[in-house]
Motif scaffolding. Structure first.
Motif, PDB file in Angstrom:
ATOM      1  N   ALA A 187       0.836  -1.205   0.000  1.00  0.00           N
ATOM      2  CA  ALA A 187       0.000   0.000   0.000  1.00  0.00           C
ATOM      3  C   ALA A 187       0.869   1.252   0.000  1.00  0.00           C
ATOM      4  O   ALA A 187       0.575   2.212  -0.731  1.00  0.00           O
ATOM      5  CB  ALA A 187      -0.929  -0.016   1.217  1.00  0.00           C
ATOM      6  N   ALA A 188       1.935   1.269   0.803  1.00  0.00           N
ATOM      7  CA  ALA A 188       2.826   2.438   0.854  1.00  0.00           C
ATOM      8  C   ALA A 188       3.424   2.712  -0.515  1.00  0.00           C
ATOM      9  O   ALA A 188       3.466   3.867  -0.964  1.00  0.00           O
ATOM     10  CB  ALA A 188       3.925   2.225   1.893  1.00  0.00           C
ATOM     11  N   ALA A 189       3.880   1.660  -1.197  1.00  0.00           N
ATOM     12  CA  ALA A 189       4.463   1.838  -2.530  1.00  0.00           C
ATOM     13  C   ALA A 189       3.426   2.398  -3.505  1.00  0.00           C
ATOM     14  O   ALA A 189       3.722   3.311  -4.288  1.00  0.00           O
ATOM     15  CB  ALA A 189       5.025   0.517  -3.039  1.00  0.00           C
ATOM     16  N   MET A 190       2.224   1.884  -3.434  1.00  0.00           N
ATOM     17  CA  MET A 190       1.183   2.329  -4.363  1.00  0.00           C
ATOM     18  C   MET A 190       0.707   3.741  -4.022  1.00  0.00           C
ATOM     19  O   MET A 190       0.517   4.567  -4.915  1.00  0.00           O
ATOM     20  CB  MET A 190       0.030   1.335  -4.360  1.00  0.00           C
ATOM     21  CG  MET A 190       0.451  -0.024  -4.916  1.00  0.00           C
ATOM     22  SD  MET A 190      -0.839  -1.270  -4.807  1.00  0.00           S
ATOM     23  CE  MET A 190      -1.657  -0.945  -6.368  1.00  0.00           C
ATOM     24  N   PHE A 191       0.521   4.039  -2.743  1.00  0.00           N
ATOM     25  CA  PHE A 191       0.100   5.379  -2.346  1.00  0.00           C
ATOM     26  C   PHE A 191       1.148   6.410  -2.748  1.00  0.00           C
ATOM     27  O   PHE A 191       0.814   7.498  -3.210  1.00  0.00           O
ATOM     28  CB  PHE A 191      -0.134   5.463  -0.844  1.00  0.00           C
ATOM     29  CG  PHE A 191      -1.301   4.664  -0.324  1.00  0.00           C
ATOM     30  CD1 PHE A 191      -2.425   4.423  -1.104  1.00  0.00           C
ATOM     31  CD2 PHE A 191      -1.277   4.158   0.962  1.00  0.00           C
ATOM     32  CE1 PHE A 191      -3.501   3.689  -0.616  1.00  0.00           C
ATOM     33  CE2 PHE A 191      -2.346   3.430   1.466  1.00  0.00           C
ATOM     34  CZ  PHE A 191      -3.461   3.195   0.676  1.00  0.00           C
ATOM     35  N   ALA A 192       2.427   6.073  -2.552  1.00  0.00           N
ATOM     36  CA  ALA A 192       3.500   7.010  -2.906  1.00  0.00           C
ATOM     37  C   ALA A 192       3.580   7.201  -4.415  1.00  0.00           C
ATOM     38  O   ALA A 192       3.837   8.298  -4.898  1.00  0.00           O
ATOM     39  CB  ALA A 192       4.835   6.519  -2.350  1.00  0.00           C
ATOM     40  N   GLY A 193       3.358   6.120  -5.159  1.00  0.00           N
ATOM     41  CA  GLY A 193       3.480   6.191  -6.616  1.00  0.00           C
ATOM     42  C   GLY A 193       2.273   6.773  -7.322  1.00  0.00           C
ATOM     43  O   GLY A 193       2.415   7.558  -8.260  1.00  0.00           O
ATOM     44  N   LYS A 194       1.086   6.389  -6.893  1.00  0.00           N
ATOM     45  CA  LYS A 194      -0.140   6.798  -7.593  1.00  0.00           C
ATOM     46  C   LYS A 194      -0.944   7.845  -6.856  1.00  0.00           C
ATOM     47  O   LYS A 194      -1.839   8.456  -7.424  1.00  0.00           O
ATOM     48  CB  LYS A 194      -1.055   5.580  -7.776  1.00  0.00           C
ATOM     49  CG  LYS A 194      -0.530   4.521  -8.703  1.00  0.00           C
ATOM     50  CD  LYS A 194      -1.490   3.353  -8.787  1.00  0.00           C
ATOM     51  CE  LYS A 194      -2.808   3.789  -9.379  1.00  0.00           C
ATOM     52  NZ  LYS A 194      -3.734   2.682  -9.615  1.00  0.00           N
ATOM     53  N   GLY A 195      -0.696   7.967  -5.568  1.00  0.00           N
ATOM     54  CA  GLY A 195      -1.518   8.832  -4.737  1.00  0.00           C
ATOM     55  C   GLY A 195      -2.569   8.000  -4.014  1.00  0.00           C
ATOM     56  O   GLY A 195      -2.939   6.914  -4.461  1.00  0.00           O
ATOM     57  N   ILE A 196      -3.024   8.518  -2.900  1.00  0.00           N
ATOM     58  CA  ILE A 196      -3.995   7.790  -2.088  1.00  0.00           C
ATOM     59  C   ILE A 196      -5.322   7.660  -2.831  1.00  0.00           C
ATOM     60  O   ILE A 196      -5.888   6.568  -2.931  1.00  0.00           O
ATOM     61  CB  ILE A 196      -4.204   8.495  -0.733  1.00  0.00           C
ATOM     62  CG1 ILE A 196      -2.891   8.491   0.069  1.00  0.00           C
ATOM     63  CG2 ILE A 196      -5.311   7.812   0.070  1.00  0.00           C
ATOM     64  CD1 ILE A 196      -2.883   9.427   1.259  1.00  0.00           C
ATOM     65  N   ALA A 197      -5.825   8.758  -3.359  1.00  0.00           N
ATOM     66  CA  ALA A 197      -7.132   8.745  -4.017  1.00  0.00           C
ATOM     67  C   ALA A 197      -7.154   7.843  -5.249  1.00  0.00           C
ATOM     68  O   ALA A 197      -8.174   7.216  -5.544  1.00  0.00           O
ATOM     69  CB  ALA A 197      -7.543  10.163  -4.395  1.00  0.00           C
ATOM     70  N   SER A 198      -6.036   7.746  -5.950  1.00  0.00           N
ATOM     71  CA  SER A 198      -5.984   6.965  -7.191  1.00  0.00           C
ATOM     72  C   SER A 198      -5.720   5.478  -6.962  1.00  0.00           C
ATOM     73  O   SER A 198      -5.782   4.698  -7.905  1.00  0.00           O
ATOM     74  CB  SER A 198      -4.899   7.525  -8.115  1.00  0.00           C
ATOM     75  OG  SER A 198      -5.204   8.847  -8.472  1.00  0.00           O
ATOM     76  N   THR A 199      -5.412   5.090  -5.749  1.00  0.00           N
ATOM     77  CA  THR A 199      -5.133   3.690  -5.435  1.00  0.00           C
ATOM     78  C   THR A 199      -6.382   3.068  -4.827  1.00  0.00           C
ATOM     79  O   THR A 199      -6.948   3.603  -3.878  1.00  0.00           O
ATOM     80  CB  THR A 199      -3.971   3.579  -4.429  1.00  0.00           C
ATOM     81  OG1 THR A 199      -2.818   4.229  -4.968  1.00  0.00           O
ATOM     82  CG2 THR A 199      -3.638   2.131  -4.135  1.00  0.00           C
ATOM     83  N   THR A 200      -6.790   1.947  -5.386  1.00  0.00           N
ATOM     84  CA  THR A 200      -7.986   1.279  -4.862  1.00  0.00           C
ATOM     85  C   THR A 200      -7.600   0.136  -3.927  1.00  0.00           C
ATOM     86  O   THR A 200      -6.493  -0.409  -4.022  1.00  0.00           O
ATOM     87  CB  THR A 200      -8.856   0.707  -5.999  1.00  0.00           C
ATOM     88  OG1 THR A 200      -8.134  -0.356  -6.638  1.00  0.00           O
ATOM     89  CG2 THR A 200      -9.238   1.784  -7.008  1.00  0.00           C
ATOM     90  N   VAL A 201      -8.519  -0.213  -3.056  1.00  0.00           N
ATOM     91  CA  VAL A 201      -8.316  -1.353  -2.162  1.00  0.00           C
ATOM     92  C   VAL A 201      -8.142  -2.623  -2.990  1.00  0.00           C
ATOM     93  O   VAL A 201      -7.314  -3.478  -2.674  1.00  0.00           O
ATOM     94  CB  VAL A 201      -9.491  -1.475  -1.160  1.00  0.00           C
ATOM     95  CG1 VAL A 201      -9.414  -2.771  -0.377  1.00  0.00           C
ATOM     96  CG2 VAL A 201      -9.495  -0.279  -0.215  1.00  0.00           C
ATOM     97  N   ARG A 202      -8.879  -2.726  -4.052  1.00  0.00           N
ATOM     98  CA  ARG A 202      -8.766  -3.905  -4.930  1.00  0.00           C
ATOM     99  C   ARG A 202      -7.350  -4.027  -5.497  1.00  0.00           C
ATOM    100  O   ARG A 202      -6.795  -5.120  -5.563  1.00  0.00           O
ATOM    101  CB  ARG A 202      -9.785  -3.842  -6.072  1.00  0.00           C
ATOM    102  CG  ARG A 202      -9.670  -5.028  -7.036  1.00  0.00           C
ATOM    103  CD  ARG A 202     -10.695  -4.952  -8.152  1.00  0.00           C
ATOM    104  NE  ARG A 202     -12.047  -5.063  -7.673  1.00  0.00           N
ATOM    105  CZ  ARG A 202     -12.671  -6.209  -7.377  1.00  0.00           C
ATOM    106  NH1 ARG A 202     -12.040  -7.339  -7.515  1.00  0.00           N
ATOM    107  NH2 ARG A 202     -13.917  -6.201  -6.961  1.00  0.00           N
ATOM    108  N   GLU A 203      -6.761  -2.910  -5.931  1.00  0.00           N
ATOM    109  CA  GLU A 203      -5.390  -2.945  -6.465  1.00  0.00           C
ATOM    110  C   GLU A 203      -4.393  -3.411  -5.404  1.00  0.00           C
ATOM    111  O   GLU A 203      -3.487  -4.194  -5.699  1.00  0.00           O
ATOM    112  CB  GLU A 203      -4.980  -1.564  -6.978  1.00  0.00           C
ATOM    113  CG  GLU A 203      -5.693  -1.149  -8.244  1.00  0.00           C
ATOM    114  CD  GLU A 203      -5.421   0.304  -8.613  1.00  0.00           C
ATOM    115  OE1 GLU A 203      -5.307   0.568  -9.823  1.00  0.00           O
ATOM    116  OE2 GLU A 203      -5.324   1.164  -7.709  1.00  0.00           O
ATOM    117  N   ILE A 204      -4.574  -2.930  -4.192  1.00  0.00           N
ATOM    118  CA  ILE A 204      -3.673  -3.339  -3.099  1.00  0.00           C
ATOM    119  C   ILE A 204      -3.843  -4.827  -2.833  1.00  0.00           C
ATOM    120  O   ILE A 204      -2.861  -5.569  -2.720  1.00  0.00           O
ATOM    121  CB  ILE A 204      -3.945  -2.511  -1.823  1.00  0.00           C
ATOM    122  CG1 ILE A 204      -3.636  -1.037  -2.068  1.00  0.00           C
ATOM    123  CG2 ILE A 204      -3.117  -3.050  -0.654  1.00  0.00           C
ATOM    124  CD1 ILE A 204      -4.156  -0.096  -0.990  1.00  0.00           C
ATOM    125  N   ALA A 205      -5.094  -5.272  -2.752  1.00  0.00           N
ATOM    126  CA  ALA A 205      -5.366  -6.689  -2.498  1.00  0.00           C
ATOM    127  C   ALA A 205      -4.786  -7.558  -3.613  1.00  0.00           C
ATOM    128  O   ALA A 205      -4.143  -8.586  -3.343  1.00  0.00           O
ATOM    129  CB  ALA A 205      -6.868  -6.918  -2.357  1.00  0.00           C
TER     130      ALA A 205
END
Length: 194
Positions: free
Chosen positions: A15-33
């Motif tokens: 999640a940290a990698a995705m939030f940092a790369g895409k932003g919190i709003a643009s990252t979905t729970v499904r993508e993290i899962a």
């Protein structure tokens, strides 16, 4: 049961990698899962929301940073040595939390919505006052120049450190420790050749 902390850690790292790369709003729970190989519904067994993940990432990072600073201030004396250790300590914590610093820097508008925002504000205050206190002590002792405000010095050093996560990638030839030494040298000795 031993799997839960490891799974939780894996979720937070991804999640940290995705939030940092895409932003919190643009990252979905499904993508993290998907990235950690689980169903999005299963992720909710570990975290109630994206905000809970962001909160865990940021508070863990800030807790480690403030703990490191407290230890430095107890164990190290003299503004020059304290400054060097704050730089080394900051980079060590950033290495341990590779995306948290960038997430923290990029999410200023989102942080007030987090459940532990008061804790985050307190930690940010401790960090700020630790640096400024060391710099003010250095000015008072004559170790640091007095023609630049310690608060300006802090911001220059802070940005050099924290924003380096965007471009610094350690290699075998150029380690994080050498990078920290170079930052210390640059801020303590400037650009002029010795």
């Amino acid at each position: 049961m031993a799997e839960t902390p490891d799974r939780r850690t894996a979720i937070l790292q991804q999640a940290a990698a995705m939030f940092a790369g895409k932003g919190i709003a643009s990252t979905t729970v499904r993508e993290i899962a998907d990235a950690v190989g689980m169903l999005s519904g299963s992720l909710y067994h570990h975290f109630k929301s994206k905000d809970e993940m962001v909160d865990a990432i940021v508070t863990s990072y800030l807790d480690d940073l403030t703990s490191r600073y407290e230890k430095i201030m107890v164990e190290v004396s003299g503004p020059r040595t304290q400054l060097a250790e704050l730089i080394h300590g900051s980079l060590a914590v950033m290495e341990a939390h590779p995306h948290a610093s960038e997430l923290y820097q990029n999410s200023g508008n989102h942080l007030p919505s987090l459940p532990s925002f008061d804790q985050i504000k307190r930690a940010a205050g401790v960090i700020h006052e630790t640096w400024v206190g060391v710099l003010e002590a250095g000015v008072a002792s004559g170790d640091f120049r007095s023609d630049i405000s310690p608060r300006v010095m802090y911001r220059l050093i802070r940005d050099a450190l924290w924003l380096s996560v965007r471009w610094f990638k350690p290699t075998e030839q150029y380690s994080p420790e050498r990078f920290a030494d170079d930052i210390v040298s640059l801020f303590l000795h400037g650009l002029s050749p010795r």
